[in-house]
Scaffold this motif. Structure first.
Motif, PDB file in Angstrom:
ATOM      1  N   UNK A  44       0.826  -1.206   0.000  1.00  0.00           N
ATOM      2  CA  UNK A  44       0.000   0.000   0.000  1.00  0.00           C
ATOM      3  C   UNK A  44       0.859   1.256   0.000  1.00  0.00           C
ATOM      4  N   UNK A  45       2.023   1.180   0.627  1.00  0.00           N
ATOM      5  CA  UNK A  45       2.970   2.304   0.560  1.00  0.00           C
ATOM      6  C   UNK A  45       3.376   2.566  -0.883  1.00  0.00           C
ATOM      7  N   UNK A  46       3.669   1.506  -1.624  1.00  0.00           N
ATOM      8  CA  UNK A  46       4.058   1.640  -3.025  1.00  0.00           C
ATOM      9  C   UNK A  46       2.925   2.220  -3.856  1.00  0.00           C
ATOM     10  N   UNK A  47       1.717   1.708  -3.670  1.00  0.00           N
ATOM     11  CA  UNK A  47       0.566   2.184  -4.439  1.00  0.00           C
ATOM     12  C   UNK A  47       0.273   3.643  -4.113  1.00  0.00           C
ATOM     13  N   UNK A  48       0.293   3.994  -2.820  1.00  0.00           N
ATOM     14  CA  UNK A  48       0.015   5.377  -2.419  1.00  0.00           C
ATOM     15  C   UNK A  48       1.055   6.333  -2.984  1.00  0.00           C
ATOM     16  N   UNK A  49       2.323   5.934  -2.958  1.00  0.00           N
ATOM     17  CA  UNK A  49       3.394   6.785  -3.504  1.00  0.00           C
ATOM     18  C   UNK A  49       3.148   7.083  -4.981  1.00  0.00           C
ATOM     19  N   UNK A  50       2.760   6.078  -5.723  1.00  0.00           N
ATOM     20  CA  UNK A  50       2.512   6.288  -7.145  1.00  0.00           C
ATOM     21  C   UNK A  50       1.216   7.042  -7.408  1.00  0.00           C
ATOM     22  N   UNK A  51       0.282   6.971  -6.484  1.00  0.00           N
ATOM     23  CA  UNK A  51      -0.925   7.798  -6.611  1.00  0.00           C
ATOM     24  C   UNK A  51      -0.605   9.270  -6.397  1.00  0.00           C
TER      25      UNK A  51
END
Length: 262
Positions: A113-120
């Motif tokens: 989720x950290x990875x997804x949020x960063x890319x969002x």
């Protein structure tokens, strides 16, 4: 079912730790441009240069007007950036957080989720380009834009199970990130990012068998004032169900071993 339940518990726990992954993702973006005068605006500027640079070249090659081609290319590149970066960076979601994983007992899904949020966050910066692009090219925005949000959520849900699997596999096999990066690079050229789907027949394998084409369709078409294909929704919904069942079972069996592979 026991394996799936273990995977579900990890995913639910990951969402429950939202303060942790939200803070880490935000700091990732801030830290990347901490000593830059322009700061996070570089994200938007670099994407804008790419869109207008490629737009001029490919509009000439395809023999079409910039006003007609730029909205297609611009939305395609912005959306492709979200999908490709999320998949590529998901591979290192566990390996990049190895020091935290060894010391803190957090659900494994937290790091994805950290990875997804960063890319969002990065996607939100690049999304600012599109209203300007639509204004310059005279693209009409209508009620179809309301379908963008459900399309985005459907794509993110699919990217999440793909990234979950890749993160676990990459922790065990360190060649996976390089393989995935190569596949994603090839996928760019066979996905309707630069070319238009209308240049192919509707049942072409590139449009039907390529899930990236469906992802682009459900997000891009509403932005440019068109209705996405029902086939794209069906493909993504089918992948969502099957993919999450596989990912949850796989996670339930192997996610607890990740700490030993790091």
């Amino acid at each position: 079912m026991g394996l799936v339940a273990g995977g579900v518990a990890d995913v639910v726990g990951g969402f429950g730790a939202w303060r942790m992954w939200w803070m880490l993702a935000k700091n990732d973006v801030i830290r990347r441009y901490r000593r830059s005068r322009v700061g996070q605006l570089w994200l938007t500027l670099s994407m804008a240069v790419m869109i207008f640079g490629m737009g001029g070249i490919y509009a000439s090659l395809f023999g079409t007007s910039m006003a007609d081609y730029l909205p297609h290319l611009g939305t395609g590149l912005v959306l492709w950036g979200l999908m490709s970066q999320t998949i590529n960076e998901s591979c290192s979601s566990f390996t990049d957080n190895d020091s935290i994983i060894r010391q803190v007992a957090l659900p494994r899904f937290t790091y994805l989720l950290r990875t997804i949020a960063r890319n969002l966050f990065i996607f939100a910066h690049n999304l600012i380009i599109l209203p300007v692009l639509f204004l310059v090219t005279g693209t009409v925005i209508d009620w179809h834009i309301l379908l963008f949000v459900p399309g985005l959520l459907l794509v993110l849900a699919n990217l999440a199970w793909i990234g979950y699997l890749l993160a676990i596999l990459s922790a065990r096999f360190r060649d996976i990130p390089q393989i995935v990066a190569s596949i994603v690079q090839v996928a760019f050229f066979v996905s309707p990012v630069v070319f238009k789907p209308s240049q192919l027949r509707g049942d072409h394998p590139v449009l039907i068998l390529n899930p990236f084409a469906s992802m682009l369709d459900v997000m891009r078409e509403p932005l440019v004032g068109h209705l996405p294909s029902a086939t794209s929704y069906l493909i993504l919904l089918g992948l969502l169900v099957v993919g999450w069942l596989v990912a949850l079972a796989f996670s339930g069996k192997y996610s607890h071993r990740v700490v030993y592979w790091l």
